[in-house]
Design an enzyme around this catalytic site. Structure first.
Site, PDB file in Angstrom:
ATOM      1  CB  SER A   1      35.615  39.828  40.701  1.00 21.82           C
ATOM      2  OG  SER A   1      37.017  39.048  40.488  1.00 21.82           O
TER       3      SER A   1
ATOM      4  CG  ASP B   1      42.517  43.335  42.939  1.00 22.14           C
ATOM      5  OD1 ASP B   1      42.832  42.243  42.508  1.00 22.14           O
ATOM      6  OD2 ASP B   1      41.501  43.813  42.897  1.00 22.14           O
TER       7      ASP B   1
ATOM      8  CG  HIS C   1      40.443  40.438  43.893  1.00 22.77           C
ATOM      9  ND1 HIS C   1      39.978  41.319  42.768  1.00 22.77           N
ATOM     10  CD2 HIS C   1      39.352  39.680  43.845  1.00 22.77           C
ATOM     11  CE1 HIS C   1      38.971  40.829  41.969  1.00 22.77           C
ATOM     12  NE2 HIS C   1      38.472  39.593  42.776  1.00 22.77           N
TER      13      HIS C   1
END
Length: 307
Positions: A152, A249, A279
């Site tokens: 991320s 995501d 995600h």
């Protein structure tokens, strides 16, 4: 998850955000069931290093088995939107790499926004690369076989650090593992089909993305700066990459676009697309059935690059 204020940054008051940032994840109990237990046979120790703005904590993962030769070294950057998270949350991911790749893994607790806005995280992570390269031998690692990894926001930082190492003629980075990375801070990301399709995304929503960016960036920051949006950088002559993306995501298409841009610039890149995953799925190895296959793909790519 979205009904719990502490699980969504968009629902946190400033006081609650501060509490979450300073909370310590316990070693056992429900946290271990949620985030996964470290792999057996890997020693985890806590250290610190001197960055340009002061000492920062490190978490170092070392296989307990004796090795005849120096091991590769993987520098990890945790996720959390540049606002949340800690190296502790990556114990499962980092210990899997340490065990299966037979590598030293170093994970850094970089400074978090909004108290420390951009470029604090970038500076801390690049300083961590410099320290890791200089001390790889002391850790039992090979300074000629260094890789970066991040999920991320950490994926953004891993991509940016790889570019900075090239531009600053810093340590040689041999591989980059980018796990559902944020690669584009500009409004172009709002046009991605995955962004429109996952407005109320599991784990990460569009509203969360907006709040994370507002915490990390100042109004005067240029969102097209390659240190914020690595997809806007000159991407030639970068390390081989594996890019892991999740189908559910908002950042899915951003990751795919970055992988394509890396390939277009002549770099070796492989995309691992887990269509049914949200995600952050690698952070929940006991809940996400694709977590182990994703880690196997990451380690295989690292092994091919690092030997």
């Amino acid at each position: 998850m979205k009904s719990i204020p502490s699980m969504s940054v968009a629902r946190m008051t400033p006081d609650r955000l501060s509490e979450v940032q300073h909370a310590v994840i316990p070693d056992g109990g429900p946290a271990a069931l949620l985030l996964g237990r470290p792999r057996p046979g890997v020693e985890i120790r806590v250290s610190r290093f001197a960055a340009r703005h002061g000492d920062l904590p490190l978490r170092i993962y070392t296989p307990q088995a004796w090795s005849r030769t120096a091991r590769p070294v993987v520098l990890n950057f945790h996720g959390g939107g540049f606002v949340l998270g800690s190296a502790r949350q990556g114990d499962w991911i980092c210990s899997v790499v340490a065990a299966d790749l037979d590598a030293i893994v170093v994970s850094v607790d970089y400074r978090l926004a909004p108290a420390h806005k951009y470029p604090a995280a970038v500076e801390d992570c690049y300083d961590a690369l410099l320290w890791t390269a200089a001390h790889a031998g002391d850790l039992g690692g090979d300074p000629a076989r260094i890789a970066v990894m991040g999920d991320s926001a950490g994926g953004n930082l891993a991509a940016v650090v790889s570019i900075l190492a090239r531009d600053e003629r810093g340590p040689s980075v041999r591989h980059q593992a980018l796990i559902y990375p944020a690669t584009d801070m500009t409004d172009a990301a709002l046009e991605d089909a995955s962004y429109a399709a996952n407005t109320r995304g599991i784990v990460l929503s569009n509203e969360d993305i907006d709040v994370f960016r507002d915490h990390y960036l100042a109004d005067a920051d240029d969102r097209a700066d390659p240190r914020l949006s690595p997809i806007r950088a000159d991407l030639a002559d970068l390390p081989p990459a594996v890019v892991v993306v999740a189908g559910l995501d908002p950042l899915h298409d951003s990751g795919v676009r970055y992988a394509q841009a890396l390939a277009d610039a002549g770099n070796a890149v492989r995309v691992e697309d887990f269509h049914q995953m949200p995600h952050g799925f690698l952070s929940f190895p006991y809940l996400a059935h694709a977590a182990r296959p994703a880690m196997a793909a990451i380690v295989a790519s690292q092994r091919a690059a690092l030997g």
